[in-house]
Design a protein around this motif. Structure first.
Motif, short mmCIF file in Angstrom:
data_model
loop_
_atom_site.label_atom_id
_atom_site.label_comp_id
_atom_site.label_asym_id
_atom_site.label_seq_id
_atom_site.Cartn_x
_atom_site.Cartn_y
_atom_site.Cartn_z
N TRP A 178 12.41 -16.83 -30.65
CA TRP A 178 11.94 -15.61 -30.00
C TRP A 178 12.61 -15.45 -28.63
CZ3 TRP A 178 8.25 -12.47 -32.38
CH2 TRP A 178 7.56 -13.03 -33.46
N MET A 196 9.64 -8.01 -26.76
CA MET A 196 9.72 -9.21 -27.58
C MET A 196 10.66 -9.01 -28.78
SD MET A 196 8.54 -12.34 -27.82
CE MET A 196 6.95 -12.40 -26.96
N TYR A 217 9.36 -6.79 -31.77
CA TYR A 217 7.93 -6.89 -32.07
C TYR A 217 7.13 -6.24 -30.95
CZ TYR A 217 8.14 -10.00 -36.14
OH TYR A 217 8.33 -10.52 -37.40
N LYS A 219 2.74 -5.58 -29.67
CA LYS A 219 1.34 -5.95 -29.92
C LYS A 219 0.61 -4.79 -30.59
CE LYS A 219 0.72 -9.49 -26.36
NZ LYS A 219 -0.04 -9.91 -25.17
N TYR A 225 1.15 -9.78 -32.19
CA TYR A 225 2.51 -9.26 -32.34
C TYR A 225 2.78 -8.89 -33.79
CZ TYR A 225 3.95 -10.42 -27.60
OH TYR A 225 4.08 -10.46 -26.23
#
Length: 254
Positions: A178, A196, A217, A219, A225
């Motif tokens: 990530w 992200m 990604y 939230k 996520y």
């Protein structure tokens, strides 16, 4: 076509390099070996992706993002981005662009010219000069813990020294999984809102493990996520020890 041309240039450089040359007695030079200062855990991440020493010995990196061909000199960080719709780059002194659109440029060359180079050259760009490292809490995704390090920059490093990155890696394989990052290009001020990216696909390119696909990604309503529709595929990767000439990165003359 541009990728074929690039391969031709590199092939010619190799051919010239291998031609017999008259032996010349040159004076002995003292070479200073760079001492790495990054955390040991990140060293294992770099090693899992091909090794930082091998990366520092490479000269040229190229990849395609859609119809865009991104070519970089890994030492000088000169860059050219070519596509049927636009061209831009950095010649070592100035950022240039040939994109002409009524009403203004669609993309700011100062922001875009090296944007995907940074995403693609992860995690190795996190060993650049002027970087500060800080251990952070693990990222927990679907029950799996990913250890992480925050990367920030000393003042006056790059065009956005207030940008921050957090690299999260697999605790067993040490491969990067990530990337959290902030964008301060327009605000020119520190922000806490991290975007992200998940590095969900890798490929071996001449001994280096480089990204094949990345997915953004965000939230969801529950604070978890989830993948977005923003996905980028990288194709036609090339990394070489051969160096391209300075003229390759210069703004073309109309």
């Amino acid at each position: 076509m541009k990728k074929v041309f690039l391969l031709f240039i590199i092939a010619m450089a190799v051919a010239c390099k291998n031609e017999p040359k008259e032996k010349v007695n040159a004076p002995t030079k003292t070479v200073e070996v760079k001492k790495e200062v990054f955390p040991a855990e990140l060293g294992k991440v770099f090693e899992a992706h091909g090794g930082i020493e091998a990366w520092r010995n490479a000269e040229t990196l190229s990849f395609n993002k859609g119809d865009e061909v991104h070519t970089s000199d890994l030492n000088s960080r000169k860059i050219v981005v070519n596509s049927p719709k636009f061209s831009m780059g950095f010649d070592g002194k100035e950022i240039w662009s040939l994109e002409e659109v009524k009403g203004g440029l669609k993309r700011d060359p100062s922001f875009y010219y090296n944007l995907y180079f940074y995403f693609y050259a992860m995690p190795f760009v996190l060993a650049d000069n002027g970087i500060m490292y800080e251990k952070v809490d693990d990222l927990v995704f679907e029950g799996t813990h990913y250890p992480g390090y925050k990367i920030s920059y000393k003042a006056n490093i790059g065009t956005s020294p207030d940008d921050n990155y957090i690299v999260y890696y697999n605790s067993k394989s040490y491969k990067m999984e990530w990337l959290a990052y902030t964008v301060t290009f327009k605000s020119k001020a520190p922000v806490d809102n991290y975007k992200m990216i998940r590095y969900n696909s890798w490929e071996n390119v001449n001994g280096f493990v480089l990204p094949k696909q990345i997915t953004w990604y965000a939230k969801d309503k529950e604070g978890k996520y989830a993948p977005t529709t923003k996905i980028v595929d990288f194709t036609l990767p090339l990394i070489s020890k051969e160096k391209l000439g300075d003229s390759f990165f210069e703004k073309p003359v109309k």
